[in-house]
Design an enzyme around this catalytic site. Structure first.
Site, short mmCIF file in Angstrom:
data_model
loop_
_atom_site.label_atom_id
_atom_site.label_comp_id
_atom_site.label_asym_id
_atom_site.label_seq_id
_atom_site.Cartn_x
_atom_site.Cartn_y
_atom_site.Cartn_z
N GLU A 1 39.10 72.78 59.84
CA GLU A 1 38.12 71.87 60.35
C GLU A 1 37.85 72.26 61.82
OE1 GLU A 1 35.82 69.98 58.93
OE2 GLU A 1 36.50 70.61 57.08
N SER B 1 40.91 16.60 18.31
CA SER B 1 41.82 15.55 18.47
C SER B 1 42.74 15.82 19.68
CB SER B 1 42.65 15.85 16.78
OG SER B 1 41.92 15.18 16.00
#
Length: 840
Positions: free
Chosen positions: A86, A475
């Protein structure tokens, strides 16, 4: 000499013009340039990570995956590769590379196109952090000025480190640390040279050179990087040749999830957005530590899945998902004319993702007692008869077809099916469950949620049934109703008439029934709760009254709006979430305190400072003096290690909680003496397999078995399971005996809480009980034990099987002996009404 003077003047004039232009551009853009403070304070957009209590990763959220690394953690070969590719003069230039700039100008003049190669690493950093990615000249000018400014205030090492942590590498990976994880599933320091060179080639064009989508193009770019490294002397020829010949090994790696809990992760995400806002939650790098126990979560997920498969299988096989080909329709002279080859099957299977623990497969051959299948990766397996024999045809939720006699009765070639792995490495024919279920477990002492499973597979259905599903609890409501009656003076020895009820109201009759429809007459409260007698629950609630019962149930955290104002409340017509149910049950487990469930323990920022700490309501905690600091949100950057705790409010007495807990223990262990003929089972007797006397629980089943529940607990853990169809109103049905299976391998009859929901709780506890301390219930002050007659509930002088010791709140124990007085039964039904209805 004259032309030299003219040339010198021209150069001076040109330099002045250039200086003027530079100055003019600077004055034009200076207001848009970042300050030194903003350059120094560059913030990474780091995703939020969610962890278990012991630090295992559950999930991460955020568009950009980022894992910042220090300069010292960056391999030298990667530094060499990036600089060689780069910006080879990175350490020589001052932010702008004049040579590269001249080359770019030459390209523009000669080709008329904008240059691509003039940007230095510093300029790329300026663009990625402070500017857009368009190719306008003004952006390039700003980029140059910002690069110059960055070089003045940062060292080359700082610039390179920031650059490698900020730039995109594709696949939503930002920074080299994230790229190493995404492409190779490793830390950056673990990568070899070919892998580092591959990553170094990505910044130029992450999409174009993506090694997952474009491996050949990526390999070409990698070799270019290696060539640049060779050219600048970073590697020698032998190393270059070896690295160049290396294969492309990159493949997609998600976050290293070590504790899969997607329903937990989604709920945490929602809570974090509510606390911090969406942008801050997703980009600030928060580490969210939950209350989840990793082992409990694994056990809960497996328990839910196994239980749903068990339900699904006993109701029959719904057949293969589809047939890819039909051999019976093939040309008689070419039986393979319609069948697929293994490559075509592989291409098809690769498009199908696993469903939970199920894996897709295609049947390639069928014999009498086995099927041959192809799985992903061109893997071939045989499923033997033991993995097939369950698969009798599904007719509807109540009916199943005849058991298969051979594999030909079940499948034929070309079938696309699902397989379930077994513990011995074999596979079993399976199917995607159509029924739903959930499980939530929490610490009843402080509300910490230990495990939460909102369904079978979050990837296919995100509906969280623990938190979002309000279903009739059946229940499971009875312990709360009985608790109200205990507070109102009833005892566990009080006799309540277990007999049919008929109630006329507005020309309509209501006849609640027991399930099964057996009635024992006058029955003690303990047994009525343990055997879940419906008519007894109605009569027990009548002693308190509907309005008083509703007010009492709100003590357990239930919303009054969810509690119907009629007697059906005593049978569980209230619609509640599993989370609210387990919270209510925790009140019995912890001795009478109402705690607050929570998933988030604390939140840290990227520096390890706590930015949020949950305030817990803790049972049995003495009042503590707290400062004026907010109890819910600590100031940002705080490193305050204090865990805020407040005493949970007491909502029922310790004595009441003890009595109900002990009665619910009988739900599992029953009572009486089987050898003497008076033994009985509670509805949750299947939990006896755990061999833990310290667990108490309650089953729950609604009308037509539409919703089934089980809640069980001791002092250290409370867990609630639910099973039902997502579509309200669809009964769970019933099953008949499958002659291919043994009694131990199946459940038959109507679905109910004890059959459908309880097994998930049992499976969860089998895997997790070793981490749950054994609890010995201490008898609280104010509770006494006296010997009573099992039949009447009165005092007894006998010591045989007809008696037992029972607990009472002091002052409520019976004062008469069984041989002195007839017991009184709670039964406000008038005999004349029962006779008119022909009930006796």
């Amino acid at each position: 000499m004259g032309w030299l003077k003219k040339l010198g003047k021209l150069m001076i004039f040109g330099a002045l013009i250039a200086l003027t232009v530079v100055l003019a551009f600077y004055l034009y853009v200076k207001d848009d340039l970042p300050s030194e403070e903003s350059i120094r304070d560059v913030r990474f957009q780091i995703p939020m990570k969610v962890y278990t209590a012991d630090g295992q990763l559950i999930s991460q959220f955020g568009e950009k995956r980022r894992n910042p690394v220090l300069y010292s953690e960056i391999p030298q070969q990667l530094k060499d590769a990036i600089i060689a590719t780069e910006d080879s003069r990175f350490y020589e230039h001052f932010g702008i590379d004049p040579i590269g700039l001249i080359r770019s100008v030459v390209v523009v003049v000669s080709t008329g196109t904008k240059a691509q190669g003039a940007s230095t690493i510093t300029m790329q950093l300026a663009r990625n952090v402070f500017l857009s990615l368009d190719k306008r000249w003004m952006r390039k000018i700003k980029e140059a000025y910002i690069a110059l400014h960055i070089e003045q205030i940062m060292t080359k090492e700082e610039i390179l480190t920031l650059y490698l942590n900020k730039i995109p590498f594709g696949n939503r990976a930002y920074g080299i640390g994230a790229a190493a994880q995404v492409y190779y599933g490793k830390d950056i320091g673990e990568l070899n040279l070919p892998q580092l060179a591959m990553l170094a080639g990505l910044p130029k064009a992450p999409s174009r050179y993506n090694p997952i989508r474009n491996p050949e193009r990526a390999k070409f770019r990698r070799n270019v990087v290696l060539g640049r490294m060779l050219a600048v002397g970073a590697i020698d020829q032998a190393t270059y040749e070896e690295a160049k010949a290396a294969p492309v090994t990159a493949k997609f790696h998600g976050a290293k999830i070590t504790a899969s809990a997607p329903y937990v992760a989604e709920q945490v995400r929602l809570e974090m957005i509510e606390k911090f806002g969406e942008e801050q939650a997703y980009t600030s790098g928060f580490k969210v530590y939950t209350t989840i126990d990793a082992d409990a979560q694994v056990a809960a997920r497996q328990a839910v899945r196994e239980n749903l498969h068990a339900y699904d299988e006993r109701h029959g096989y719904r057949g293969p998902s589809r047939y890819l080909w039909d051999i019976e329709k093939a040309d008689a002279t070419d039986v393979n004319s319609l069948s697929w080859d293994m490559d075509k099957i592989e291409d098809y299977l690769k498009k199908i993702r696993d469903y939970g623990e199920l894996t897709p497969a295609v049947v390639t051959n069928v014999t009498d007692e086995s099927i041959y299948v192809q799985r992903k990766g061109k893997v071939f397996d045989v499923v033997h008869w033991d993995g097939l024999k369950w698969a009798r045809p599904y007719i509807d939720d109540d009916k199943q077809g005849p058991p298969p006699q051979t594999a030909h009765d079940i499948l034929k070639e070309g079938a696309f099916i699902w397989l379930k792995p077994q513990s011995d490495g074999s596979f079993k024919l399976s199917q995607r469950p159509i029924v739903s279920g959930s499980l939530v477990a929490m610490n009843p002492q402080n509300g910490d949620i230990l495990a939460l499973v909102g369904g079978y597979d979050f990837a296919y259905n995100q509906y969280n049934r623990v938190i979002q599903a309000e279903r009739q609890i059946g229940s499971n409501v009875k312990p709360f109703v009985y608790s109200g009656a205990i507070e109102n003076g009833m005892t566990l020895a009080t006799l309540v008439n277990d007999a049919p009820i008929t109630k006329w109201e507005r020309n309509m009759v209501w006849r609640p029934k027991n399930s099964p429809e057996t009635y024992n007459g006058p029955t003690r409260v303990r047994r009525g709760l343990a055997e879940s007698k419906n008519v007894m629950a109605v009569r027990v609630m009548r002693t308190l009254g509907i309005d008083a019962t509703i007010d009492y149930l709100t003590r357990f955290g239930f919303d009054k709006n969810n509690l119907p104002a009629n007697e059906s409340l005593s049978l569980g017509s209230a619609s509640l979430t599993p989370l609210s149910v387990v919270r209510g049950m925790s009140t019995f487990a912890n001795g009478g305190f109402l705690v607050e469930p929570q998933l988030i323990d604390y939140v840290e920022d990227t520096a390890g400072n706590k930015v949020f700490q949950t305030t817990r309501l803790v049972a049995n905690l003495e009042q503590k003096e707290l400062d004026n600091q907010s109890l819910n949100t600590l100031p940002l950057n705080s490193d305050n290690p204090v865990k805020f705790e407040l005493p949970a409010p007491r909502v029922i007495s310790e004595q009441n909680a003890f009595l109900i807990t002990d009665a619910m223990n009988s739900t599992i262990w029953g009572g009486g003496n089987w050898a003497r003929g008076n033994g009985w089972n509670g509805t949750a007797w299947r939990a006896q397999v755990l061999k833990r006397r310290d667990f108490s629980g309650k089953t729950g089943t609604t009308n037509q078995s539409i919703d089934t529940w089980f809640s069980g607990f001791n002092a250290h853990i409370a867990a609630t399971t639910w099973v039902g169809f997502d579509a309200p109103g669809r009964p769970l049905g019933r099953t008949s005996f499958n002659s291919n299976l043994t009694d131990a391998e199946q459940e038959t009859g109507a679905e109910a809480g004890a059959v459908t929901a309880l097994p998930a709780w049992v499976r969860f506890m089998q895997d997790y009980k070793d981490k749950v301390p054994l609890t010995y219930r201490e008898i609280p002050e104010g509770v006494i034990s006296v010997r009573i007659d099992r039949k009447t509930g009165l005092l007894s002088r006998k010591t045989d099987h007809t008696t037992r010791f029972e607990y009472f709140i002091k002052g409520t124990e019976p004062t008469k002996y069984v041989d002195e007085f007839e017991p009184q039964t709670i039964d406000e039904e008038k005999d004349m009404i029962e006779e008119e209805e022909g009930l006796f």
